[in-house]
Design a protein around this motif. Sequence first.
Motif, mmCIF file in Angstrom:
data_model
loop_
_atom_site.group_PDB
_atom_site.id
_atom_site.type_symbol
_atom_site.label_atom_id
_atom_site.label_comp_id
_atom_site.label_asym_id
_atom_site.label_seq_id
_atom_site.Cartn_x
_atom_site.Cartn_y
_atom_site.Cartn_z
ATOM 1 N N VAL A 92 19.966 47.936 4.322
ATOM 2 C CA VAL A 92 20.816 46.868 4.842
ATOM 3 C C VAL A 92 20.018 45.567 4.868
ATOM 4 O O VAL A 92 18.920 45.505 5.430
ATOM 5 N N PHE A 93 20.581 44.550 4.244
ATOM 6 C CA PHE A 93 20.006 43.209 4.243
ATOM 7 C C PHE A 93 20.969 42.278 4.959
ATOM 8 O O PHE A 93 22.141 42.620 5.151
ATOM 9 N N SER A 94 20.493 41.098 5.341
ATOM 10 C CA SER A 94 21.343 40.186 6.110
ATOM 11 C C SER A 94 21.139 38.744 5.686
ATOM 12 O O SER A 94 20.014 38.312 5.417
ATOM 13 N N ASN A 95 22.238 38.028 5.660
ATOM 14 C CA ASN A 95 22.199 36.571 5.626
ATOM 15 C C ASN A 95 22.365 36.112 7.062
ATOM 16 O O ASN A 95 23.132 36.703 7.821
ATOM 17 N N ILE A 96 21.651 35.071 7.436
ATOM 18 C CA ILE A 96 21.789 34.515 8.783
ATOM 19 C C ILE A 96 22.657 33.269 8.668
ATOM 20 O O ILE A 96 22.352 32.361 7.901
ATOM 21 N N ILE A 97 23.735 33.264 9.439
ATOM 22 C CA ILE A 97 24.671 32.135 9.405
ATOM 23 C C ILE A 97 24.662 31.468 10.783
ATOM 24 O O ILE A 97 24.780 32.139 11.804
ATOM 25 N N VAL A 98 24.513 30.151 10.777
ATOM 26 C CA VAL A 98 24.541 29.410 12.036
ATOM 27 C C VAL A 98 25.251 28.086 11.777
ATOM 28 O O VAL A 98 25.078 27.466 10.720
#
Length: 105
Positions: A92-98
């Motif tokens: 599992v990989f993630s993009n960080i959105i803010v």
Amino acid sequence: MTVVLLLVLIFGGYLAYSLLKVRTAQSVSHHNPDAVRQSLLYRHIEKLSVHIGPRSINDYRQLAAAKDYIFGELKKMGHAPLLQNFTNQERVFSNIIVTVKGAVH
């Protein structure tokens, strides 16, 4: 005649002083390296590049550590980051959105 000569000498001295002052002034502003090292930006870069190290699909632990660090720092700044997860090669990989609100949205 003496007054004119005196004025020429004073004016010449003023021009010489101005010229020497310009030539001896620093043309480049040098930053204090210690102040730069103490900056928040430098600490983030140091954390990511030195302490966590290389990050790629092959360096999963470091990638996860970088994600946790960035996510945590954004929360400390008062933001509400979100993770956009996806799976690749059973990991599992993630993009960080803010969203950073400005004066005009």
